[in-house]
Design a protein around this motif. Structure first.
Motif, PDB file in Angstrom:
ATOM      1  N   LEU A 181       0.853  -1.184   0.000  1.00  0.00           N
ATOM      2  CA  LEU A 181       0.000   0.000   0.000  1.00  0.00           C
ATOM      3  C   LEU A 181       0.889   1.234   0.000  1.00  0.00           C
ATOM      4  O   LEU A 181       1.965   1.237   0.607  1.00  0.00           O
ATOM      5  CB  LEU A 181      -0.905   0.026   1.242  1.00  0.00           C
ATOM      6  CG  LEU A 181      -1.881  -1.148   1.441  1.00  0.00           C
ATOM      7  CD1 LEU A 181      -2.627  -0.978   2.762  1.00  0.00           C
ATOM      8  CD2 LEU A 181      -2.863  -1.246   0.279  1.00  0.00           C
ATOM      9  N   GLN A 185      -2.886   5.282   1.001  1.00  0.00           N
ATOM     10  CA  GLN A 185      -3.756   4.141   1.286  1.00  0.00           C
ATOM     11  C   GLN A 185      -3.606   3.688   2.743  1.00  0.00           C
ATOM     12  O   GLN A 185      -4.592   3.323   3.392  1.00  0.00           O
ATOM     13  CB  GLN A 185      -3.428   2.988   0.329  1.00  0.00           C
ATOM     14  CG  GLN A 185      -3.830   3.252  -1.104  1.00  0.00           C
ATOM     15  CD  GLN A 185      -3.367   2.145  -2.038  1.00  0.00           C
ATOM     16  OE1 GLN A 185      -2.219   1.683  -1.951  1.00  0.00           O
ATOM     17  NE2 GLN A 185      -4.242   1.729  -2.939  1.00  0.00           N
ATOM     18  N   VAL A 189      -6.724   3.412   5.392  1.00  0.00           N
ATOM     19  CA  VAL A 189      -7.069   2.217   6.175  1.00  0.00           C
ATOM     20  C   VAL A 189      -7.020   2.532   7.668  1.00  0.00           C
ATOM     21  O   VAL A 189      -7.889   2.092   8.431  1.00  0.00           O
ATOM     22  CB  VAL A 189      -6.105   1.054   5.845  1.00  0.00           C
ATOM     23  CG1 VAL A 189      -6.415  -0.150   6.712  1.00  0.00           C
ATOM     24  CG2 VAL A 189      -6.205   0.681   4.379  1.00  0.00           C
ATOM     25  N   GLU A 215     -12.735   0.059   1.601  1.00  0.00           N
ATOM     26  CA  GLU A 215     -12.532  -0.726   0.375  1.00  0.00           C
ATOM     27  C   GLU A 215     -11.148  -1.387   0.386  1.00  0.00           C
ATOM     28  O   GLU A 215     -11.008  -2.557   0.011  1.00  0.00           O
ATOM     29  CB  GLU A 215     -12.685   0.184  -0.841  1.00  0.00           C
ATOM     30  CG  GLU A 215     -14.098   0.741  -1.015  1.00  0.00           C
ATOM     31  CD  GLU A 215     -14.190   1.734  -2.162  1.00  0.00           C
ATOM     32  OE1 GLU A 215     -13.126   2.030  -2.768  1.00  0.00           O
ATOM     33  OE2 GLU A 215     -15.296   2.208  -2.458  1.00  0.00           O
ATOM     34  N   ILE A 216     -10.154  -0.645   0.833  1.00  0.00           N
ATOM     35  CA  ILE A 216      -8.801  -1.210   0.913  1.00  0.00           C
ATOM     36  C   ILE A 216      -8.754  -2.304   1.973  1.00  0.00           C
ATOM     37  O   ILE A 216      -8.108  -3.346   1.781  1.00  0.00           O
ATOM     38  CB  ILE A 216      -7.780  -0.102   1.232  1.00  0.00           C
ATOM     39  CG1 ILE A 216      -7.788   0.961   0.129  1.00  0.00           C
ATOM     40  CG2 ILE A 216      -6.379  -0.678   1.386  1.00  0.00           C
ATOM     41  CD1 ILE A 216      -6.982   2.204   0.470  1.00  0.00           C
ATOM     42  N   ASN A 220      -7.629  -6.284   1.517  1.00  0.00           N
ATOM     43  CA  ASN A 220      -6.329  -6.692   2.056  1.00  0.00           C
ATOM     44  C   ASN A 220      -6.353  -7.290   3.463  1.00  0.00           C
ATOM     45  O   ASN A 220      -5.419  -8.012   3.832  1.00  0.00           O
ATOM     46  CB  ASN A 220      -5.376  -5.488   2.081  1.00  0.00           C
ATOM     47  CG  ASN A 220      -5.040  -4.956   0.714  1.00  0.00           C
ATOM     48  OD1 ASN A 220      -4.104  -5.412   0.069  1.00  0.00           O
ATOM     49  ND2 ASN A 220      -5.806  -3.971   0.252  1.00  0.00           N
TER      50      ASN A 220
END
Length: 292
Positions: A181, A185, A189, A215-216, A220
């Motif tokens: 990431l 990002q 998160v 969404e991340i 992940n």
């Protein structure tokens, strides 16, 4: 000043010494001081004769009384072991459900378990078991690998990321440091993870950041922490929706955890504690945080 001059007030002779006009009197040592000095000397000689006292290379003078403090302590420890033998044997033989239902056994667990915990676990978890940065709070009941006595006993026995062959193993990926990431990002998160246990401010820009972070996170993080972010005890992944944090729950701490990853460590106690002591310790930890 002349030696032998007599002081007009006390009538005592002087020694001939003078400091800033103050003359030193030739006053004898008080008899009470000599008395106690003599008593102390006699006591010391008597103690040297009666008790172990003087080192002699690889040995020491034993004393005519033959008193050995090491032997006394050894006998006391053995007497204590024999006294607790019956209920320790019961702890070693019975299952956890039976032990928890026995009030006499649990009383021994609370009393002896505290000492066992203080001697072996308090250096990391604290005397009150409330933990600290990098060390879990055991009174919060936020278990990484399960909080049942059986699970606790297994964790104590094999450790976490320890040298034991059967150790529990867990590793949080360093998403930022590894390049999985980018910095933006990671921040998104982190904002989403913080929103799971702390209400967002309602700012529109923050809401967009949290949405992007969700969404991340879904792409992940759910494989370990679950879609509901409540964690998975089979892999030692923590619940991110509660307010219990091992490495800090502020935004900066969460960011650093995501960026650099985490890998906790707990030594295994299988070779230091007996199976009965591990069970006793697991039962004690299970009582932490409960109403007295």
């Amino acid at each position: 000043m002349d030696i032998g001059k007599r002081d007009p007030i006390t009538g005592r002779l002087t020694t001939g010494h003078e400091w800033n006009g103050i003359e030193e009197l030739d006053t004898p040592v008080p008899r009470v001081v000599l008395f106690f000095l003599a008593i102390t000397t006699v006591f010391a000689i008597g103690y040297w004769i009666a008790m172990p006292a003087w080192p002699l290379g690889s040995t020491y003078t034993k004393g005519i009384l033959g008193i050995d403090q090491r032997d006394i302590v050894t006998k006391q420890v053995e007497a204590a072991r024999l006294a607790r033998g019956p209920w320790m044997d019961k702890i070693g033989a019975a299952d956890f459900a039976t032990l928890k239902a026995d009030p006499d056994i649990m009383q021994h667990v609370r009393e002896t378990g505290r000492t066992l915990f203080t001697d072996n676990c308090a250096v990391c978890h604290g005397v009150g078991a409330t933990g600290g940065p990098g060390f879990p709070n055991l009174t919060a009941k936020a278990w990484l690998w399960g909080g049942a006595p059986e699970a606790l006993a297994q964790t104590i026995s094999v450790g976490i990321n320890s040298t034991n062959n059967d150790t529990r193993s867990s590793q949080m990926t360093p998403f930022g440091a590894s390049g999985a990431l980018d910095l933006k990002q990671v921040g998104q998160v982190a904002a989403y993870v913080r929103s799971l246990s702390a209400a967002p401010s309602g700012d529109s820009a923050e809401a967009e950041t949290i949405k992007a972070g969700q969404e991340i996170f879904t792409a992940n993080c759910v494989s370990c922490h679950g879609e509901d972010a409540k964690g998975k005890q089979d892999v030692g992944a923590p619940d991110l929706t509660d307010k219990v944090w091992v490495y800090g729950g502020d935004l900066d701490s969460v960011y650093r955890s995501i960026y650099g990853g985490r890998q906790g460590h707990m030594p295994h106690w299988k070779n230091r504690l007996s199976p009965a002591e591990i069970k006793l310790l697991a039962l004690y930890v299970d009582t932490l945080g409960a109403a007295p």
